[in-house]
Design a protein around this motif. Sequence first.
Motif, PDB file in Angstrom:
ATOM      1  N   HIS A 183      -6.966   9.900   7.932  1.00 22.73           N
ATOM      2  CA  HIS A 183      -6.339  10.197   6.642  1.00 22.73           C
ATOM      3  C   HIS A 183      -4.929   9.623   6.644  1.00 22.73           C
ATOM      4  CE1 HIS A 183      -4.985  12.402   3.117  1.00 22.73           C
ATOM      5  NE2 HIS A 183      -6.261  12.572   2.855  1.00 22.73           N
ATOM      6  N   ARG A 184      -4.508   9.116   5.483  1.00 17.64           N
ATOM      7  CA  ARG A 184      -3.153   8.579   5.378  1.00 17.64           C
ATOM      8  C   ARG A 184      -2.101   9.660   5.643  1.00 17.64           C
ATOM      9  NH1 ARG A 184      -0.990   4.348   2.470  1.00 17.64           N
ATOM     10  NH2 ARG A 184      -2.661   3.163   3.443  1.00 17.64           N
ATOM     11  N   VAL A 185      -2.353  10.881   5.215  1.00 17.18           N
ATOM     12  CA  VAL A 185      -1.324  11.921   5.321  1.00 17.18           C
ATOM     13  C   VAL A 185      -1.590  12.877   6.493  1.00 17.18           C
ATOM     14  CG1 VAL A 185      -0.070  13.727   4.079  1.00 17.18           C
ATOM     15  CG2 VAL A 185      -0.999  11.780   2.818  1.00 17.18           C
ATOM     16  N   ASN A 231      -2.885  10.712  -4.041  1.00 13.74           N
ATOM     17  CA  ASN A 231      -3.969   9.895  -3.478  1.00 13.74           C
ATOM     18  C   ASN A 231      -4.288   8.723  -4.415  1.00 13.74           C
ATOM     19  OD1 ASN A 231      -6.222  10.929  -5.415  1.00 13.74           O
ATOM     20  ND2 ASN A 231      -5.047  12.701  -4.731  1.00 13.74           N
ATOM     21  N   CYS A 232      -5.222   7.888  -4.003  1.00 14.97           N
ATOM     22  CA  CYS A 232      -5.501   6.647  -4.752  1.00 14.97           C
ATOM     23  C   CYS A 232      -5.909   6.946  -6.209  1.00 14.97           C
ATOM     24  CB  CYS A 232      -6.603   5.891  -4.017  1.00 14.97           C
ATOM     25  SG  CYS A 232      -7.146   4.414  -4.851  1.00 14.97           S
ATOM     26  N   ALA A 246       0.820  -1.222   0.000  1.00 15.42           N
ATOM     27  CA  ALA A 246       0.000   0.000   0.000  1.00 15.42           C
ATOM     28  C   ALA A 246       0.854   1.272   0.000  1.00 15.42           C
ATOM     29  CB  ALA A 246      -0.991   0.011   1.163  1.00 15.42           C
ATOM     30  N   HIS A 267     -12.118   6.292  -0.300  1.00 18.78           N
ATOM     31  CA  HIS A 267     -11.596   7.503  -0.955  1.00 18.78           C
ATOM     32  C   HIS A 267     -12.788   8.449  -1.183  1.00 18.78           C
ATOM     33  CE1 HIS A 267      -9.103  10.028  -3.340  1.00 18.78           C
ATOM     34  NE2 HIS A 267      -8.956   9.302  -4.434  1.00 18.78           N
ATOM     35  N   LYS A 315      -2.287  14.055   9.978  1.00 16.83           N
ATOM     36  CA  LYS A 315      -2.334  13.586  11.354  1.00 16.83           C
ATOM     37  C   LYS A 315      -2.712  14.792  12.212  1.00 16.83           C
ATOM     38  CE  LYS A 315      -1.349   9.680   9.756  1.00 16.83           C
ATOM     39  NZ  LYS A 315      -2.501   8.805   9.488  1.00 16.83           N
ATOM     40  N   ASN A 321     -11.949  14.527   8.052  1.00 14.49           N
ATOM     41  CA  ASN A 321     -11.315  14.843   6.767  1.00 14.49           C
ATOM     42  C   ASN A 321     -12.299  15.594   5.869  1.00 14.49           C
ATOM     43  OD1 ASN A 321     -12.906  12.859   5.327  1.00 14.49           O
ATOM     44  ND2 ASN A 321     -11.607  11.285   6.259  1.00 14.49           N
ATOM     45  N   LEU A 324       3.092   2.544   1.878  1.00 17.96           N
ATOM     46  CA  LEU A 324       3.126   3.355   3.101  1.00 17.96           C
ATOM     47  C   LEU A 324       4.401   4.183   3.200  1.00 17.96           C
ATOM     48  CD1 LEU A 324       1.617   0.833   5.653  1.00 17.96           C
ATOM     49  CD2 LEU A 324       0.633   3.001   4.976  1.00 17.96           C
ATOM     50  N   SER A 325       5.496   3.695   2.622  1.00 20.64           N
ATOM     51  CA  SER A 325       6.775   4.405   2.757  1.00 20.64           C
ATOM     52  C   SER A 325       7.379   4.754   1.401  1.00 20.64           C
ATOM     53  CB  SER A 325       7.779   3.527   3.512  1.00 20.64           C
ATOM     54  OG  SER A 325       7.238   3.078   4.711  1.00 20.64           O
TER      55      SER A 325
END
Length: 423
Positions: free
Chosen positions: A302-304, A231-232, A44, A263, A306, A356, A46-47
């Motif tokens: 959200h993934r980004v 994003n996706c 996915a 999403h 925080k 979000n 992540l990094s």
Amino acid sequence: MADDSFTITDNRTGESVTVPVVDGTISAAALRELDRGLWFYDPAYLSTANCDSKITEIDGNEGILRYRGYPIEQLAEQSSFLEVAYLLIHGELPTEAEAAEWIHHITFHTYVHEDITRFIKGFRYDAHPMGTLVSTIAALSTFYPEAKDIDDPYTRLVQIIRLMAKMPTMAAFTYRNRMGLPYEYPVNHLTYTGNFLRMMWSVADPDYVPDPTLTRALDVLFILHADHEQNCSTTTMRTVGSSRADPYSAVAAATCGLYGPLHGGANEQVIRMLHEIGSFDNVAAYVERAKSGDVLLQGFGHRVYKNYDPRAKIIKETADAVFKVTGLNPLLDIAMKLEEVALSDSYFKDRRLYPNVDFYSGLIYEAMGFPLDMFTVLFAIGRTPGWLAHWVEMLGDPEQKIYRPRQKYTGPDQRDYVPIENR
Ligand code: CMC
């Protein structure tokens, strides 16, 4: 003083490689020097940073979002969606002459071929508008075969203008088809967003003019959705575009990525969740269910980011202006209570889960009269310039090639085919 680099030693051979840290990333190409057959396992992504980009900057810890360096707050307050689209795609804000030309071209490409109107009519009366939209965007590629010439800047620009111009028309027609209403064709004297609202709502009223407050609010929502880096759906746009597919096919694929509930589909799910909660008194119990993993708190996390999503803040302010015209959305109280309960709970605080962009946008769309299944279609109109900007950037990036990650094969070793009667 700390050296801004990483040294990695391959303990199998004793060989080392030192890799500089540049913009918070280390180059996989440099690490591959140690072993050309070694892959980075990163489910996915992540990094993983897959590209350089000059379009959108997000600082997820600080809750900062900028398009081409301009803070989202300033753009939402002072700019328009078409100006922001120009900024994203061309890299700079337009001069007056450039803006006039851009708006003129987009305004004069809003019509779709009559066969497209018939194509949309072919969908069942209860077809989800996102399904219809995805298919219709893909169908456009068959009307403009020259779009395959992606290396020609003029051809690229013509398709960008067509896609920008026709998205609201196709979006409104998916709705009219669903409602059994005749299509309301675009007019040239209204703004981009005003024209869209007219195509949605005008019935038997040739002089229909949408409410200016609602038009401005929707324009601001389009600005807030216009881009959000990798994003996706944007990654899908880049992935499909990297195979050198035409932009209609790539935007259709990106729209599919947006459709999912994790999403762009989350805005629809938020309203369904608020209806399910039903009353103020049920909020705490619902939050407990979210903590136990039984349900997701839709519009949260959200993934980004925080931190608080800066777009959610602006949407909350926009909601006040909208509700003055439409009357309050009764779900607002439940949403605000949900936010309050969640943000004071250690589960959400520890995981840094905040509202979000999708948390409050649906309340506005619903108050404006959009049915739930149109919400993600609205997101798609807004995100189109971002997808196109990334497509152009990717095509011009000499480091980019066809997107093709590796895998860890974990299936069976070689085995012999067994005839069906022996299985
Ligand atoms: N409700 C409850 N728990 C959550 C939520 C949520 N909405 N979001 C994340 N978590 C938990 C998750 O269970 C995990 O807990 P643990 O560490 O105990 O396993 C932790 O928080 C980290 O979550 P994650 O799923 O690893 O994070 P991610 O970066 O993979 O996913 C996300 C991000 C947006 C998909 C996710 O937060 C989510 O599903 N949110 C709800 C759907 C939503 O609102 N989507 C819209 C995103 S913003 C606009 C857009 O992209 O379109």
